[in-house]
Design a protein around this motif. Structure first.
Motif, mmCIF file in Angstrom:
data_model
loop_
_atom_site.group_PDB
_atom_site.id
_atom_site.type_symbol
_atom_site.label_atom_id
_atom_site.label_comp_id
_atom_site.label_asym_id
_atom_site.label_seq_id
_atom_site.Cartn_x
_atom_site.Cartn_y
_atom_site.Cartn_z
ATOM 1 N N LEU A 1 0.732 -1.551 -0.001
ATOM 2 C CA LEU A 1 -0.188 0.045 0.217
ATOM 3 C C LEU A 1 1.358 1.178 0.160
ATOM 4 C CD1 LEU A 1 -2.770 0.734 0.304
ATOM 5 C CD2 LEU A 1 -2.709 1.626 2.954
ATOM 6 N N GLN A 2 1.822 1.000 1.051
ATOM 7 C CA GLN A 2 2.710 2.173 1.122
ATOM 8 C C GLN A 2 3.368 2.665 -0.132
ATOM 9 O OE1 GLN A 2 4.497 1.701 4.686
ATOM 10 N NE2 GLN A 2 2.126 3.016 6.041
ATOM 11 N N ARG A 3 3.873 1.579 -0.664
ATOM 12 C CA ARG A 3 4.894 1.819 -2.188
ATOM 13 C C ARG A 3 3.824 1.819 -3.221
ATOM 14 N NH1 ARG A 3 8.720 -3.069 -1.118
ATOM 15 N NH2 ARG A 3 10.625 -2.858 0.152
ATOM 16 N N GLY A 4 2.940 1.760 -2.916
ATOM 17 C CA GLY A 4 2.013 2.811 -4.814
ATOM 18 C C GLY A 4 1.851 1.524 -5.738
ATOM 19 N N ASP A 5 1.706 -0.013 -4.758
ATOM 20 C CA ASP A 5 0.731 -0.868 -5.909
ATOM 21 C C ASP A 5 -0.622 -1.491 -6.090
ATOM 22 O OD1 ASP A 5 1.090 -3.721 -6.897
ATOM 23 O OD2 ASP A 5 -0.697 -3.631 -5.159
ATOM 24 N N PRO A 6 -0.936 -0.639 -7.496
ATOM 25 C CA PRO A 6 -1.744 -0.292 -7.807
ATOM 26 C C PRO A 6 -2.991 -0.936 -7.748
ATOM 27 C CG PRO A 6 -0.249 -0.385 -9.796
ATOM 28 C CD PRO A 6 0.397 -0.971 -9.210
ATOM 29 N N ALA A 7 -3.242 -2.893 -7.625
ATOM 30 C CA ALA A 7 -4.353 -3.404 -6.863
ATOM 31 C C ALA A 7 -4.498 -3.291 -5.825
ATOM 32 C CB ALA A 7 -3.720 -4.679 -7.439
ATOM 33 N N THR A 8 -3.527 -3.417 -4.621
ATOM 34 C CA THR A 8 -3.171 -2.359 -3.510
ATOM 35 C C THR A 8 -4.075 -1.104 -3.015
ATOM 36 O OG1 THR A 8 -1.225 -4.007 -2.595
ATOM 37 C CG2 THR A 8 -2.485 -2.571 -1.175
ATOM 38 N N ARG A 9 -3.666 -0.658 -3.759
ATOM 39 C CA ARG A 9 -4.549 0.628 -3.668
ATOM 40 C C ARG A 9 -5.853 0.686 -4.013
ATOM 41 N NH1 ARG A 9 -1.638 5.459 -3.243
ATOM 42 N NH2 ARG A 9 0.085 5.476 -1.691
ATOM 43 N N ARG A 10 -6.320 -0.007 -5.542
ATOM 44 C CA ARG A 10 -7.360 0.355 -5.939
ATOM 45 C C ARG A 10 -8.454 0.030 -4.232
ATOM 46 N NH1 ARG A 10 -6.122 -1.409 -10.186
ATOM 47 N NH2 ARG A 10 -6.295 -3.901 -10.231
ATOM 48 N N ILE A 11 -8.077 -1.891 -3.550
ATOM 49 C CA ILE A 11 -8.922 -1.753 -2.467
ATOM 50 C C ILE A 11 -9.260 -1.047 -1.793
ATOM 51 C CG2 ILE A 11 -9.665 -4.079 -1.203
ATOM 52 C CD1 ILE A 11 -7.755 -5.451 -3.867
ATOM 53 N N TRP A 12 -7.901 -0.713 -0.986
ATOM 54 C CA TRP A 12 -7.982 0.601 0.094
ATOM 55 C C TRP A 12 -8.672 1.508 -0.194
ATOM 56 C CZ3 TRP A 12 -5.866 5.331 -0.865
ATOM 57 C CH2 TRP A 12 -6.007 6.475 -0.045
ATOM 58 N N LYS A 13 -8.827 1.923 -1.673
ATOM 59 C CA LYS A 13 -9.270 3.675 -2.050
ATOM 60 C C LYS A 13 -11.350 2.696 -1.724
ATOM 61 C CE LYS A 13 -10.486 6.590 -5.606
ATOM 62 N NZ LYS A 13 -10.400 7.134 -7.556
ATOM 63 N N ALA A 14 -11.097 2.310 -2.165
ATOM 64 C CA ALA A 14 -12.684 1.202 -2.258
ATOM 65 C C ALA A 14 -13.101 0.607 -1.220
ATOM 66 C CB ALA A 14 -12.923 -0.191 -3.030
ATOM 67 N N PHE A 15 -12.038 0.909 -0.100
ATOM 68 C CA PHE A 15 -12.314 0.563 1.419
ATOM 69 C C PHE A 15 -13.617 1.609 2.660
ATOM 70 C CE2 PHE A 15 -12.049 0.465 5.838
ATOM 71 C CZ PHE A 15 -12.459 -0.673 6.421
ATOM 72 N N CYS A 16 -11.815 2.865 2.139
ATOM 73 C CA CYS A 16 -12.323 4.633 2.478
ATOM 74 C C CYS A 16 -13.263 5.188 1.523
ATOM 75 C CB CYS A 16 -11.035 4.736 2.119
ATOM 76 S SG CYS A 16 -9.640 5.266 2.387
ATOM 77 N N GLU A 17 -13.642 4.612 0.474
ATOM 78 C CA GLU A 17 -15.091 5.788 -0.120
ATOM 79 C C GLU A 17 -16.208 5.026 0.524
ATOM 80 O OE1 GLU A 17 -14.457 5.092 -4.171
ATOM 81 O OE2 GLU A 17 -13.363 6.694 -4.152
ATOM 82 N N GLU A 18 -16.093 3.322 1.148
ATOM 83 C CA GLU A 18 -16.890 3.102 1.503
ATOM 84 C C GLU A 18 -17.297 3.833 3.206
ATOM 85 O OE1 GLU A 18 -20.550 0.234 2.181
ATOM 86 O OE2 GLU A 18 -19.883 1.348 0.616
ATOM 87 N N SER A 19 -16.318 3.627 3.628
ATOM 88 C CA SER A 19 -16.797 4.406 5.113
ATOM 89 C C SER A 19 -16.651 5.347 4.768
ATOM 90 C CB SER A 19 -15.072 4.029 5.606
ATOM 91 O OG SER A 19 -14.987 4.308 7.437
ATOM 92 N N LEU A 20 -16.250 6.114 3.743
ATOM 93 C CA LEU A 20 -16.970 7.344 4.430
ATOM 94 C C LEU A 20 -18.102 7.502 3.356
ATOM 95 C CD1 LEU A 20 -13.616 9.659 1.504
ATOM 96 C CD2 LEU A 20 -14.951 9.908 4.624
ATOM 97 N N ARG A 21 -18.430 6.606 2.852
ATOM 98 C CA ARG A 21 -19.901 6.873 2.704
ATOM 99 C C ARG A 21 -20.970 7.028 4.226
ATOM 100 N NH1 ARG A 21 -19.097 4.159 -2.833
ATOM 101 N NH2 ARG A 21 -18.727 2.119 -1.458
ATOM 102 N N HIS A 22 -20.701 5.567 4.841
ATOM 103 C CA HIS A 22 -21.369 5.486 6.015
ATOM 104 C C HIS A 22 -21.564 7.196 6.507
ATOM 105 C CE1 HIS A 22 -21.686 1.001 6.948
ATOM 106 N NE2 HIS A 22 -21.259 1.013 5.503
ATOM 107 N N CYS A 23 -20.129 7.242 6.945
ATOM 108 C CA CYS A 23 -19.542 9.111 7.434
ATOM 109 C C CYS A 23 -20.560 10.041 6.860
ATOM 110 C CB CYS A 23 -18.491 9.087 7.354
ATOM 111 S SG CYS A 23 -16.857 8.403 8.176
ATOM 112 N N HIS A 24 -20.905 10.076 5.831
ATOM 113 C CA HIS A 24 -22.172 11.375 5.447
ATOM 114 C C HIS A 24 -23.073 11.112 5.163
ATOM 115 C CE1 HIS A 24 -19.063 13.708 3.281
ATOM 116 N NE2 HIS A 24 -18.468 12.735 3.358
ATOM 117 N N ARG A 25 -23.519 9.971 5.649
ATOM 118 C CA ARG A 25 -25.204 9.808 6.197
ATOM 119 C C ARG A 25 -25.708 9.870 7.605
ATOM 120 N NH1 ARG A 25 -24.117 3.899 5.090
ATOM 121 N NH2 ARG A 25 -24.681 3.436 2.631
#
Length: 598
Positions: free
Chosen positions: A225-249
Motif C-alpha cells: 500500500l505504501q509503495r503504491g501497488d495499483p491493485a492494493t491501492r484500488r482496494i484500499w480506495k474502495a474501502f475508504c470510499e465505503e467508509s466515507l459513505r457511512h460517515c456522510h449518511r
C-alpha cells in the motif's frame, strides 16, 4: 451597523481619551437589570493611572460621555461602576430600522459582515475510516460546524476540513482481511458494500491478533500500500470510499458539510516536510532538528518529560516510517501555503492539548507559520453517561453515533405524541409529517444539548433533559418559533408583509424587556465568532424565548392580535416577527432547522 455593545465601547473609549487616559472601556452586558442594560467598570482599572479614586474618575468620565442619543443619563454605582440604560426611543429606532426579510440585510437582522474578512480553516470531525463514527465524534462535528457557520456568516472564507484517518498499518490489515473473506473485491472493488464497519474491523483485528500468518500477510499488504501497488491501492480506495459513505449518511442527518481530506492526501507533502527538516538539521546547530535513537526529532523549548528531560516530537521513526506529527505538520503547511489560511481552528478533544502545543511551536520554530497566522486548539470535554461515567454500550464498546441519532428520533416521536395528547402540540400531523418533525426535533435535541455546554467541561448525556419541552433545549426553542408563526396564522397575518416603516411602540415593561434582548443579537453573534463559544448563542436564544413568553403571556405581557389599536397591533406583530427571525437565524447558526408547526 455597529452592535449596541460596540457603539457604547466606542463612546466610552472617546470619554477615556478626552480626559487624557488610555485603557480598555470594559463595557459589558449588565448581569442584573436593576443596574441597567450595560455596565463599565473601567474606572477601577484606570484610577491608579489617573491618580484618583475610582468613583471620582467615574464621575469625570460621565461628564465626557456622549450617549444621550442611546441611553438615559449614565449612573454611577458602588465603588465606580458606570451603568447604562437604553432609551426606549433608541430601541424602537434600532429594531424598527432592521430591513424586512425580503432584503439581504434583513436576513442578517441588520448585522454587518466583518470589516476584515480572513481565510479560515476549521478542522472538524476527522473520524478514523477503519471504524464507524461513535459518540466521541459528535462534539467535534457539531461544534466545528457551528463555528464554521458563524464565521461564514460574518463574511470569512471558511474551509471545513475533515482530516479523516485513512492511512497506516490498520488499513493494511483491513485490505488483507477483505481479500481473504471477499476475494471478489480484487476484481470489482467499486462494488464493495460493508453493512457494519465496526463488526468488520473487530473480525479483522481478532484474526490479526491470533493468526501469525495473517499478521504477516497484513504487514506485507501495508508495504504494498505504501509503495503504491495499483491493485492494493484500488482496494484500499474502495474501502475508504465505503467508509466515507457511512460517515456522510451521518453528516447529512446532522446537516453538516465538509471537505474530506485524509492523511493520505498529504503523503507527498510529508516527504517534503521531512526533507525541509533534514536541510535545517544540516545548516543549524541549535538542536531544534536532530537525530535521537535513530529517529528524526524536533526539540522545542518548554517541553519536558516527567523526568525533566527534553521532550521530542518524532517526525520520522527509526524504521523510516511517519506518524501523526508528520501528517499534522504537512497538513499545517498545506493550509498555510496552499489554502492561504490566516486562522486555523482545530476542533479536537482536550486530551490532545500537549500535541497541539508542540505542533504549533514546531511549525512556528521552523518558520512555516508566521505571526500573521492564528493557530487555535478549540478543546472540548467528553460526553459521559447519566452517572458521570464514560458513555459506552452495555458490552463496554463505543456507542455508534448512528444509534444515538436513531434513538433521539424515536424518543422525539414519543414526545410529540405525548404533547399532542396534552394539547401542546399540533394534533393534525399526518404520520408522514410526524416522522419529519420527529427527525428534525430529535437531531436538533442532540446537537443543541451538546452546544449548550461550555466547551472545556465534560457533560452528562441525558435524554429526558435534552428532549424536554421546557428550559434551554432544542424542543423548547423550536416550539417557541413555531408558536410565533402560529400567531400569524391565527390572526391571518403574513409577517413578511407587515409595513417596514410602521413605528415600534415600546411602552409596556414586557415590550421593553423583549426589545432589549433583541437588541443584543448582533453582539452575541460577534462574541461567538470572536471567542468560539457556541454556548453563548444557546444562552442568548434561551433568554430570548423566555422574554417572548413573558411578552405574550396574558397576565405578565400584552395583547397582540386584539391590541387596543391597529398601530399597537402592528408594532407588537413586528416584535413577534423579529423574535421569530432571531430564533430562526440563531438556530440556523447552530446548524438546526426550524419547523413551522409543532
Amino acid at each position: 451597523m455597529r452592535s449596541v455593545l460596540d457603539e457604547l465601547t466606542v463612546r466610552m473609549q472617546e470619554a477615556i481619551r478626552a480626559i487624557g487616559l488610555e485603557g480598555d472601556p470594559l463595557v459589558r452586558v449588565s448581569q442584573d437589570q436593576r443596574y441597567g442594560d450595560y455596565q463599565s467598570n473601567c474606572a477601577m482599572g484606570l484610577a491608579k493611572q489617573a491618580g484618583r479614586k475610582p468613583r471620582e474618575l467615574a464621575a469625570r468620565l460621565v461628564e465626557h460621555l456622549r450617549v444621550s442619543d442611546l441611553c438615559e443619563p449614565p449612573e454611577i454605582a458602588g465603588p465606580g461602576f458606570i451603568n447604562f440604560r437604553l432609551r426606549p426611543d433608541f430601541l424602537a429606532s434600532l429594531l424598527g430600522g432592521i430591513p424586512p426579510v425580503s432584503e439581504p440585510a434583513g436576513r442578517r437582522l441588520g448585522l454587518s459582515e466583518s470589516d476584515d474578512p480572513e481565510t479560515v480553516v476549521v478542522d472538524l470531525s476527522s473520524p478514523n475510516l477503519a471504524k464507524e463514527m461513535h459518540i466521541g465524534h459528535l462534539r467535534s462535528t457539531v461544534i466545528g460546524d457551528c463555528v464554521a457557520r458563524v464565521l461564514e456568516f460574518m463574511g470569512h472564507r471558511v474551509y471545513r476540513e475533515n482530516h479523516v484517518g485513512d492511512w497506516g498499518t490498520q488499513f493494511g490489515m483491513l485490505v488483507a482481511y477483505l481479500l481473504r473473506v471477499r476475494p471478489e473485491t480484487a476484481d470489482n472493488p467499486d462494488g464493495l458494500v460493508i453493512k457494519d464497519l465496526e463488526s468488520f474491523y473487530v473480525e479483522a483485528k481478532t484474526l490479526f491478533d491470533r493468526d501469525e500468518a495473517f499478521k504477516k500477510e497484513a504487514r506485507e499488504t501495508v508495504v504494498r500500500l505504501q509503495r503504491g501497488d495499483p491493485a492494493t491501492r484500488r482496494i484500499w480506495k474502495a474501502f475508504c470510499e465505503e467508509s466515507l459513505r457511512h460517515c456522510h449518511r451521518i453528516y447529512d442527518r446532522l446537516g453538516v458539510t465538509l471537505i474530506d481530506r485524509g492523511e493520505s492526501y498529504y503523503t507527498e507533502l510529508m516527504d517534503e516536510v521531512v526533507a525541509r527538516l533534514e536541510k535545517m538539521r544540516e545548516k543549524q546547530d541549535d538542536g531544534f532538528v536532530r537525530i535521537s535513537d535513530g529517529a528524526l526529532c524536533l526539540f522545542m523549548e518548554g517541553f519536558k518529560t516527567r523526568e525533566g528531560d527534553p521532550l521530542p516530537m518524532i517526525v520520522r521513526k527509526a524504521d523510516g516510517g511517519y506518524n501523526y506529527a508528520t501528517s499534522d505538520l504537512a497538513t499545517l503547511v498545506h493550509r498555510v501555503e496552499h489554502l492561504g489560511a490566516r486562522r486555523i481552528i482545530y476542533v479536537v478533544g482536550a486530551p490532545q492539548k500537549q500535541h497541539f502545543e508542540m505542533l504549533f511551536a514546531a511549525a512556528r520554530r521552523a518558520g512555516w507559520v508566521g505571526d500573521d497566522v492564528q493557530l487555535h486548539h478549540l478543546a472540548f470535554g467528553s460526553v459521559l453517561d447519566r452517572n458521570g461515567r464514560p458513555f459506552k454500550t452495555r458490552e463496554g464498546g463505543a456507542v455508534k453515533l448512528k444509534d444515538v441519532l436513531d434513538e433521539a428520533v424515536q424518543r422525539a416521536r414519543r414526545v410529540i405524541e405525548q404533547g399532542s395528547k396534552e394539547g401542546r402540540i399540533n394534533r393534525s400531523f399526518s404520520a408522514e409529517e410526524a416522522d419529519r418533525v420527529a427527525e428534525r426535533v430529535g437531531i436538533a435535541a442532540v446537537k443543541y444539548f451538546d452546544l449548550s455546554h461550555a466547551l472545556n467541561t465534560d457533560y452528562r448525556f441525558d435524554w429526558d433533559t435534552m428532549l424536554s419541552l421546557e428550559g434551554n433545549t432544542a424542543p423548547y426553542m423550536l416550539y417557541a418559533y413555531a408558536r410565533i408563526r402560529s400567531i400569524g396564522r391565527k390572526g391571518g397575518v403574513t409577517f413578511e408583509s407587515l409595513p417596514a416603516d410602521a413605528p415600534l411602540q415600546l411602552e409596556h415593561p414586557a415590550e421593553l424587556a423583549l426589545a432589549r434582548v433583541l437588541a443584543r443579537f448582533a453582539e452575541t453573534v460577534q462574541a461567538v465568532a470572536r471567542d468560539l463559544k457556541p454556548n453563548l448563542l444557546t444562552e442568548y436564544l434561551s433568554e430570548l424565548a423566555k422574554a417572548f413568553s413573558r411578552f405574550y403571556d396574558k397576565k405578565q405581557g400584552v395583547r397582540v392580535l386584539d391590541a387596543p389599536s391597529e398601530e399597537v397591533r402592528t408594532s407588537r406583530l413586528r416584535l413577534c416577527d423579529l423574535t421569530a427571525r432571531a430564533l430562526k437565524l440563531g438556530l440556523g447558526l447552530l446548524g438546526i432547522e426550524t419547523v413551522e408547526q409543532m
